[in-house]
Design a protein around this motif. Structure first.
Motif, PDB file in Angstrom:
ATOM      1  N   SER A  80       2.516 -31.176   0.475  1.00 28.94           N
ATOM      2  CA  SER A  80       1.954 -31.486  -0.843  1.00 28.94           C
ATOM      3  C   SER A  80       0.477 -31.134  -0.920  1.00 28.94           C
ATOM      4  N   VAL A  81      -0.252 -31.320   0.172  1.00 35.25           N
ATOM      5  CA  VAL A  81      -1.659 -30.907   0.205  1.00 35.25           C
ATOM      6  C   VAL A  81      -1.756 -29.409  -0.070  1.00 35.25           C
ATOM      7  N   GLY A  82      -0.949 -28.622   0.630  1.00 36.50           N
ATOM      8  CA  GLY A  82      -0.976 -27.174   0.458  1.00 36.50           C
ATOM      9  C   GLY A  82      -0.508 -26.722  -0.910  1.00 36.50           C
ATOM     10  N   ALA A  83       0.535 -27.351  -1.419  1.00 34.81           N
ATOM     11  CA  ALA A  83       1.067 -26.957  -2.727  1.00 34.81           C
ATOM     12  C   ALA A  83       0.088 -27.306  -3.840  1.00 34.81           C
ATOM     13  N   CYS A  84      -0.450 -28.516  -3.793  1.00 30.76           N
ATOM     14  CA  CYS A  84      -1.377 -28.960  -4.837  1.00 30.76           C
ATOM     15  C   CYS A  84      -2.621 -28.083  -4.874  1.00 30.76           C
ATOM     16  N   SER A  85      -3.206 -27.837  -3.719  1.00 32.95           N
ATOM     17  CA  SER A  85      -4.421 -27.027  -3.685  1.00 32.95           C
ATOM     18  C   SER A  85      -4.126 -25.564  -4.015  1.00 32.95           C
ATOM     19  N   SER A  86      -2.974 -25.073  -3.624  1.00 33.20           N
ATOM     20  CA  SER A  86      -2.616 -23.686  -3.944  1.00 33.20           C
ATOM     21  C   SER A  86      -2.438 -23.479  -5.442  1.00 33.20           C
ATOM     22  N   VAL A  87      -1.891 -24.472  -6.132  1.00 31.30           N
ATOM     23  CA  VAL A  87      -1.767 -24.392  -7.591  1.00 31.30           C
ATOM     24  C   VAL A  87      -3.152 -24.179  -8.192  1.00 31.30           C
ATOM     25  N   ASP A  88      -4.121 -24.964  -7.727  1.00 28.37           N
ATOM     26  CA  ASP A  88      -5.493 -24.834  -8.240  1.00 28.37           C
ATOM     27  C   ASP A  88      -6.069 -23.462  -7.943  1.00 28.37           C
ATOM     28  N   VAL A  89      -5.918 -22.999  -6.703  1.00 28.81           N
ATOM     29  CA  VAL A  89      -6.487 -21.708  -6.315  1.00 28.81           C
ATOM     30  C   VAL A  89      -5.893 -20.591  -7.166  1.00 28.81           C
ATOM     31  N   VAL A  90      -4.579 -20.598  -7.344  1.00 30.00           N
ATOM     32  CA  VAL A  90      -3.929 -19.551  -8.138  1.00 30.00           C
ATOM     33  C   VAL A  90      -4.414 -19.607  -9.588  1.00 30.00           C
ATOM     34  N   GLU A  91      -4.464 -20.804 -10.172  1.00 32.12           N
ATOM     35  CA  GLU A  91      -4.907 -20.915 -11.565  1.00 32.12           C
ATOM     36  C   GLU A  91      -6.355 -20.458 -11.734  1.00 32.12           C
ATOM     37  N   ILE A  92      -7.222 -20.866 -10.828  1.00 30.87           N
ATOM     38  CA  ILE A  92      -8.636 -20.487 -10.927  1.00 30.87           C
ATOM     39  C   ILE A  92      -8.812 -18.984 -10.738  1.00 30.87           C
ATOM     40  N   MET A  93      -8.087 -18.409  -9.781  1.00 30.96           N
ATOM     41  CA  MET A  93      -8.184 -16.973  -9.554  1.00 30.96           C
ATOM     42  C   MET A  93      -7.655 -16.192 -10.752  1.00 30.96           C
ATOM     43  N   ARG A  94      -6.592 -16.661 -11.379  1.00 28.45           N
ATOM     44  CA  ARG A  94      -6.075 -15.999 -12.583  1.00 28.45           C
ATOM     45  C   ARG A  94      -7.097 -16.038 -13.711  1.00 28.45           C
ATOM     46  N   LYS A  95      -7.741 -17.199 -13.883  1.00 26.21           N
ATOM     47  CA  LYS A  95      -8.765 -17.323 -14.927  1.00 26.21           C
ATOM     48  C   LYS A  95      -9.952 -16.415 -14.650  1.00 26.21           C
ATOM     49  N   SER A  96     -10.172 -16.111 -13.366  1.00 21.09           N
ATOM     50  CA  SER A  96     -11.246 -15.183 -12.980  1.00 21.09           C
ATOM     51  C   SER A  96     -10.789 -13.735 -13.070  1.00 21.09           C
ATOM     52  N   ARG A  97      -9.581 -13.532 -13.557  1.00 22.59           N
ATOM     53  CA  ARG A  97      -8.974 -12.208 -13.746  1.00 22.59           C
ATOM     54  C   ARG A  97      -8.866 -11.406 -12.456  1.00 22.59           C
ATOM     55  N   GLN A  98      -8.556 -12.125 -11.389  1.00 20.03           N
ATOM     56  CA  GLN A  98      -8.317 -11.470 -10.108  1.00 20.03           C
ATOM     57  C   GLN A  98      -6.864 -11.022 -10.065  1.00 20.03           C
ATOM     58  N   LYS A  99      -6.629  -9.826  -9.557  1.00 19.92           N
ATOM     59  CA  LYS A  99      -5.283  -9.250  -9.551  1.00 19.92           C
ATOM     60  C   LYS A  99      -4.567  -9.631  -8.250  1.00 19.92           C
ATOM     61  N   MET A 100      -4.126 -10.881  -8.219  1.00 19.20           N
ATOM     62  CA  MET A 100      -3.432 -11.385  -7.033  1.00 19.20           C
ATOM     63  C   MET A 100      -1.977 -10.957  -7.051  1.00 19.20           C
ATOM     64  N   GLN A 101      -1.478 -10.659  -5.845  1.00 17.66           N
ATOM     65  CA  GLN A 101      -0.061 -10.354  -5.696  1.00 17.66           C
ATOM     66  C   GLN A 101       0.623 -11.396  -4.827  1.00 17.66           C
ATOM     67  N   GLY A 102      -0.170 -12.276  -4.235  1.00 15.56           N
ATOM     68  CA  GLY A 102       0.396 -13.320  -3.404  1.00 15.56           C
ATOM     69  C   GLY A 102      -0.669 -14.316  -2.994  1.00 15.56           C
ATOM     70  N   CYS A 103      -0.217 -15.499  -2.633  1.00 12.60           N
ATOM     71  CA  CYS A 103      -1.117 -16.539  -2.140  1.00 12.60           C
ATOM     72  C   CYS A 103      -0.301 -17.478  -1.266  1.00 12.60           C
ATOM     73  N   TYR A 104      -0.825 -17.780  -0.099  1.00 11.81           N
ATOM     74  CA  TYR A 104      -0.186 -18.806   0.724  1.00 11.81           C
ATOM     75  C   TYR A 104      -1.245 -19.632   1.429  1.00 11.81           C
ATOM     76  N   CYS A 105      -0.830 -20.809   1.830  1.00  8.96           N
ATOM     77  CA  CYS A 105      -1.730 -21.762   2.471  1.00  8.96           C
ATOM     78  C   CYS A 105      -1.104 -22.201   3.790  1.00  8.96           C
ATOM     79  N   GLU A 106      -1.820 -21.932   4.870  1.00 10.01           N
ATOM     80  CA  GLU A 106      -1.383 -22.375   6.193  1.00 10.01           C
ATOM     81  C   GLU A 106      -2.094 -23.692   6.496  1.00 10.01           C
ATOM     82  N   LEU A 107      -1.337 -24.691   6.896  1.00  5.68           N
ATOM     83  CA  LEU A 107      -1.889 -26.022   7.127  1.00  5.68           C
ATOM     84  C   LEU A 107      -1.717 -26.428   8.580  1.00  5.68           C
TER      85      LEU A 107
END
Length: 135
Positions: A44-71
């Motif tokens: 849940s720590v990884g999922a919750c924080s990853s949601v934020d990272v993906v949303e913030i990066m999208r708002k910054s118009r970064q062209k992401m193709q993937g994101c993962y969090c190793e805990l």
């Protein structure tokens, strides 16, 4: 928000099913036959924080193709065996990813938005790192 957790009786069984008031369910197990409650907290720590990272990066118009969090977590040796340390390493994949945007996304998630991390703050030492993978 409401939830109910029900024990599923069996010989030596420590299986439980949690159900949210909206009908969504999650099975947890204390005997190693499924995710333990502590494993689910770590995920849940990884999922919750990853949601934020993906949303913030999208708002910054970064062209992401993937994101993962190793805990990686450490727990106390004796009861209660709570987490003492958690390290979250975020990897964002894409072309021309701006590392400054990623650093800010991770920082905002950790310090402002991730409710799971923020619940643990003060009780668990949480550190983060990040990397960019060109794709």
């Amino acid at each position: 928000m409401k939830a109910t957790v029900v024990w599923e009786p069996s010989e030596n069984g420590l299986s439980f099913e949690g159900e949210m008031d909206n009908g969504r369910k999650l099975k947890l197990d204390g005997n190693g036959n499924g995710l333990s409650p502590m494993e689910s907290v770590l995920i849940s720590v990884g999922a919750c924080s990853s949601v934020d990272v993906v949303e913030i990066m999208r708002k910054s118009r970064q062209k992401m193709q993937g994101c993962y969090c190793e805990l990686e977590a450490e727990r106390a040796e004796s009861a209660p065996r709570k987490f003492t340390k958690i390290h979250a390493h975020f990897v964002v994949q894409g072309k021309d990813i701006n590392e400054k945007h990623l650093a800010r996304a991770v920082q905002l998630s950790t310090e402002k938005y991730c409710s799971v991390m923020l619940m643990l703050t003060g009780n668990v030492s949480i550190t983060t790192s990040f990397a960019v993978q060109d794709k």
